[in-house]
Design an enzyme around this catalytic site. Structure first.
Site, PDB file in Angstrom:
ATOM      1  N   HIS A 173       0.705  -0.949   0.345  1.00 45.68           N
ATOM      2  CA  HIS A 173      -0.249  -0.203  -0.064  1.00 45.68           C
ATOM      3  C   HIS A 173       0.945   1.541   0.239  1.00 45.68           C
ATOM      4  O   HIS A 173       0.104   2.161  -0.319  1.00 45.68           O
ATOM      5  CB  HIS A 173      -1.166  -0.042   1.131  1.00 45.68           C
TER       6      HIS A 173
HETATM    7  C1  UD1 Z   1      -2.079   5.569   5.612  1.00 44.04           C
HETATM    8  C2  UD1 Z   1      -1.255   6.647   5.715  1.00 44.04           C
HETATM    9  C3  UD1 Z   1      -0.112   5.459   6.008  1.00 44.04           C
HETATM   10  C4  UD1 Z   1      -0.375   3.784   6.653  1.00 44.04           C
HETATM   11  C5  UD1 Z   1      -1.404   4.187   5.906  1.00 44.04           C
HETATM   12  C6  UD1 Z   1      -2.230   2.437   6.810  1.00 44.04           C
HETATM   13  C7  UD1 Z   1      -0.498   8.949   5.993  1.00 44.04           C
HETATM   14  C8  UD1 Z   1       0.523   9.947   4.958  1.00 44.04           C
HETATM   15  N1  UD1 Z   1      -0.517   7.820   5.614  1.00 44.04           N
HETATM   16  O1  UD1 Z   1      -1.798   5.893   3.660  1.00 44.04           O
HETATM   17  O2  UD1 Z   1       1.376   5.811   6.888  1.00 44.04           O
HETATM   18  O3  UD1 Z   1       0.821   3.271   6.553  1.00 44.04           O
HETATM   19  O4  UD1 Z   1      -2.837   4.906   6.436  1.00 44.04           O
HETATM   20  O5  UD1 Z   1      -2.997   2.091   5.745  1.00 44.04           O
HETATM   21  O6  UD1 Z   1      -1.479   9.282   6.684  1.00 44.04           O
HETATM   22  N2  UD1 Z   1      -9.333   4.464   0.153  1.00 44.04           N
HETATM   23  C9  UD1 Z   1      -9.605   4.792   0.373  1.00 44.04           C
HETATM   24  N3  UD1 Z   1     -11.128   4.223   1.450  1.00 44.04           N
HETATM   25  C10 UD1 Z   1     -10.383   4.596   2.448  1.00 44.04           C
HETATM   26  C11 UD1 Z   1      -9.426   5.086   2.902  1.00 44.04           C
HETATM   27  C12 UD1 Z   1      -8.787   5.479   1.812  1.00 44.04           C
HETATM   28  O7  UD1 Z   1     -11.110   3.840  -0.808  1.00 44.04           O
HETATM   29  O8  UD1 Z   1     -11.652   4.303   3.547  1.00 44.04           O
HETATM   30  C13 UD1 Z   1      -8.291   5.228  -0.962  1.00 44.04           C
HETATM   31  C14 UD1 Z   1      -8.197   6.460  -1.033  1.00 44.04           C
HETATM   32  O9  UD1 Z   1      -8.402   6.552  -2.545  1.00 44.04           O
HETATM   33  C15 UD1 Z   1      -7.170   7.436  -0.898  1.00 44.04           C
HETATM   34  C16 UD1 Z   1      -6.583   6.365  -0.760  1.00 44.04           C
HETATM   35  O10 UD1 Z   1      -7.067   5.302  -0.613  1.00 44.04           O
HETATM   36  O11 UD1 Z   1      -6.995   8.137  -1.533  1.00 44.04           O
HETATM   37  C17 UD1 Z   1      -5.087   6.799  -0.057  1.00 44.04           C
HETATM   38  O12 UD1 Z   1      -5.693   7.045   1.446  1.00 44.04           O
HETATM   39  P1  UD1 Z   1      -4.819   7.803   2.821  1.00 44.04           P
HETATM   40  O13 UD1 Z   1      -5.388   7.809   3.762  1.00 44.04           O
HETATM   41  O14 UD1 Z   1      -4.490   9.008   1.851  1.00 44.04           O
HETATM   42  O15 UD1 Z   1      -3.449   7.081   2.607  1.00 44.04           O
HETATM   43  P2  UD1 Z   1      -2.965   5.754   2.930  1.00 44.04           P
HETATM   44  O16 UD1 Z   1      -1.978   5.305   2.117  1.00 44.04           O
HETATM   45  O17 UD1 Z   1      -4.043   4.757   2.846  1.00 44.04           O
HETATM   46  N1  UDP Z   2      -4.249  -5.280   8.521  1.00 48.49           N
HETATM   47  C1  UDP Z   2      -5.574  -5.395   8.985  1.00 48.49           C
HETATM   48  N2  UDP Z   2      -6.494  -6.246   7.637  1.00 48.49           N
HETATM   49  C2  UDP Z   2      -6.083  -5.931   5.642  1.00 48.49           C
HETATM   50  C3  UDP Z   2      -4.691  -5.593   6.450  1.00 48.49           C
HETATM   51  C4  UDP Z   2      -4.025  -5.259   7.265  1.00 48.49           C
HETATM   52  O1  UDP Z   2      -6.576  -6.071   9.785  1.00 48.49           O
HETATM   53  O2  UDP Z   2      -6.077  -6.340   5.172  1.00 48.49           O
HETATM   54  C5  UDP Z   2      -3.750  -4.889  10.293  1.00 48.49           C
HETATM   55  C6  UDP Z   2      -2.507  -5.684   9.458  1.00 48.49           C
HETATM   56  O3  UDP Z   2      -2.569  -6.601  10.967  1.00 48.49           O
HETATM   57  C7  UDP Z   2      -1.882  -4.275  11.335  1.00 48.49           C
HETATM   58  C8  UDP Z   2      -2.170  -2.775  10.521  1.00 48.49           C
HETATM   59  O4  UDP Z   2      -3.761  -3.745  10.079  1.00 48.49           O
HETATM   60  O5  UDP Z   2      -2.054  -4.659  12.068  1.00 48.49           O
HETATM   61  C9  UDP Z   2      -1.229  -3.152   9.664  1.00 48.49           C
HETATM   62  O6  UDP Z   2      -2.507  -1.312   8.600  1.00 48.49           O
HETATM   63  P1  UDP Z   2      -1.159  -1.073   7.231  1.00 48.49           P
HETATM   64  O7  UDP Z   2      -0.608  -2.031   6.411  1.00 48.49           O
HETATM   65  O8  UDP Z   2      -2.203  -0.516   6.782  1.00 48.49           O
HETATM   66  O9  UDP Z   2      -0.649  -0.041   7.615  1.00 48.49           O
HETATM   67  P2  UDP Z   2       1.131   0.541   8.448  1.00 48.49           P
HETATM   68  O10 UDP Z   2       0.936  -0.486   9.784  1.00 48.49           O
HETATM   69  O11 UDP Z   2       2.182  -0.300   7.449  1.00 48.49           O
HETATM   70  O12 UDP Z   2       0.686   2.241   8.725  1.00 48.49           O
END
Ligand code: UD1
Ligand code: UDP
Length: 380
Positions: A218
């Site tokens: 991601h």
């Molecule tokens: C964010 C965090 C990242 C973390 C990750 C966990 C920042 C800068 N990044 O990244 O550090 O590892 O969350 O998962 O805060 N979207 C949906 N539905 C949702 C949420 C997001 O469709 O419920 C899509 C949207 O297109 C959005 C994209 O995912 O633009 C990215 O979401 P965003 O929260 O901006 O960043 P993450 O990549 O999720």
């Molecule tokens: N996770 C989850 N469902 C998924 C993928 C990840 O519950 O489909 C959980 C995972 O076990 C971990 C957390 O989400 O506890 C990690 O989140 P993510 O990978 O989105 O973000 P990061 O840790 O890199 O910030």
């Protein structure tokens, strides 16, 4: 004592479960927690599912900021959090990790003199191109109480000049650093048996007794660059010839697969019987998958640690990691988005499955330790 806890992204909601559980079990007579969800993640399978499954109290507020550019998203959150802090007048704001929700909480609180507790402090990738690196540095340097999950986190803060032997009263200018272990380790220990008992994902996906690789992707540095995303998926196709690959898709990746991979690669991925692309799963389902996987391949911070907690080898799809200890112990390999390094790492772990996983993430009671320190800080 009143704490305002900020959550927003999936891993923060999961982390909050451990603190809320410790408050409920040990500190309910002394601590009131007000939970603010920024709305950074909002799909049911990125947010609601965790409240339902992990018994996290409903958020008292939801700012519903949704997705936007970094500046817009952070600004909306900052505005909302500032107003709530003025209304709630907490003793501390509690911030997790390194997302935009963390940054917004730090900026809002520091400017109006609400002391900050930063959980997962001190982690560094030394790569400021990552938005998370900016977020965590700003948050650490605005915090009053900093809780480091690993020795590397503690060493980073020492190097940045944080005092180590100081006495209270603790303030933003006299911050206190505590080394306490990882709150996600608390959760993984707590939920491992529950996951085995309550989920049937292994049966449902017909994975019983079958080796499989669990993969997640991601990071923007992987999803947003066609050549990097393509290299990762080419390696997944190669690996699927040797072992099934289960890939719960983050919504960001689900969207960008369609624009950043060429049609031929997409067709191969979507038609391959041994690549199981599935929507994001619940935390208990994720733990069950981690417990049964042969190997984990990920660019996630949380998932690479959970691989370690459950004694699985891990291929990290990044050039560096903040969780350096898991690489130093030989249980994870940094392969970046590089097809040949990914295949070499797979071969390495096929020939040398790791056996020793020293305890580097604490004792599974980080949440209780932190709450104890937060309470005594107030007394000072
Ligand atoms: C964010 C965090 C990242 C973390 C990750 C966990 C920042 C800068 N990044 O990244 O550090 O590892 O969350 O998962 O805060 N979207 C949906 N539905 C949702 C949420 C997001 O469709 O419920 C899509 C949207 O297109 C959005 C994209 O995912 O633009 C990215 O979401 P965003 O929260 O901006 O960043 P993450 O990549 O999720
Ligand atoms: N996770 C989850 N469902 C998924 C993928 C990840 O519950 O489909 C959980 C995972 O076990 C971990 C957390 O989400 O506890 C990690 O989140 P993510 O990978 O989105 O973000 P990061 O840790 O890199 O910030």
């Amino acid at each position: 004592m009143k704490l305002v806890t900020i959550i927003g992204a999936r891993p923060q909601i999961i982390k909050a479960a451990a603190l809320s559980r410790a408050i409920k079990n040990h500190f309910s007579d002394r601590i009131q927690e007000v939970i603010v969800h920024t709305g950074q993640h909002y799909d049911d399978n990125m947010s609601q599912v965790f409240f339902d499954e992990l018994q996290i109290p409903r958020p008292d507020y939801n700012l519903h900021v949704g997705s936007a550019s970094h500046g817009v998203q952070t600004a909306r959150m900052t505005e909302g959090i500032e107003a709530l802090l003025i209304k709630e007048q907490p003793d501390f704001i509690v911030l997790y990790g390194d997302t935009n929700s963390t940054l917004a909480g730090a900026v809002a609180a520091a400017k109006i003199h609400v002391p900050i507790v930063h959980i997962e402090a001190g982690l560094r990738s030394f790569n400021k191109a990552m938005p998370e690196e900016i977020n965590r540095i700003v948050c650490d340097h605005c915090s009053t109480l900093l809780f480091t999950p690993t020795k590397a986190g503690l060493d980073n803060l020492k190097r940045e000049g944080f005092p180590m032997d100081n006495n209270g009263p603790f303030t933003i200018d006299n911050p206190k650093v505590y080394h306490c272990g990882d709150i996600m380790y608390d959760n993984s220990l707590h939920f491992a048996d529950i996951a085995e008992e309550k989920t049937d994902i292994i049966q449902r996906m017909e994975l019983v007794g079958k080796p499989f690789i669990l993969a997640t992707i991601h990071r923007d540095t992987n999803t947003d660059y066609p050549e990097r995303l393509s290299a990762i998926f080419r390696s997944i196709i190669k690996l699927s010839k040797e072992c099934q690959v289960v890939l719960p898709l983050h919504p960001r990746t689900a969207k960008l697969l369609k624009t950043n991979l060429d049609e031929d690669l997409q067709k191969q991925i979507f038609t391959c019987q041994d690549i199981k692309l599935i929507p994001p799963v619940s935390f208990l389902e994720m733990i069950a998958l981690e417990l049964h996987a042969q190997l984990v391949m990920t660019d996630s911070g949380g998932v690479q640690k959970e691989a370690y907690f459950f004694k699985k080898p891990c291929i990290i799809l990044r050039p560096e990691t903040e969780w350096v200890e898991i690489v130093q112990t030989g249980n994870a390999i940094l392969a970046d988005a590089d097809e040949s390094r990914i295949m070499e790492a797979w071969q390495h772990f096929q020939n040398n499955p790791p056996t020793a996983f020293p305890e580097i993430f604490g004792d599974g009671h980080a949440a209780e330790f932190m709450l104890d320190k937060i309470i005594s800080c107030k007394v000072l």
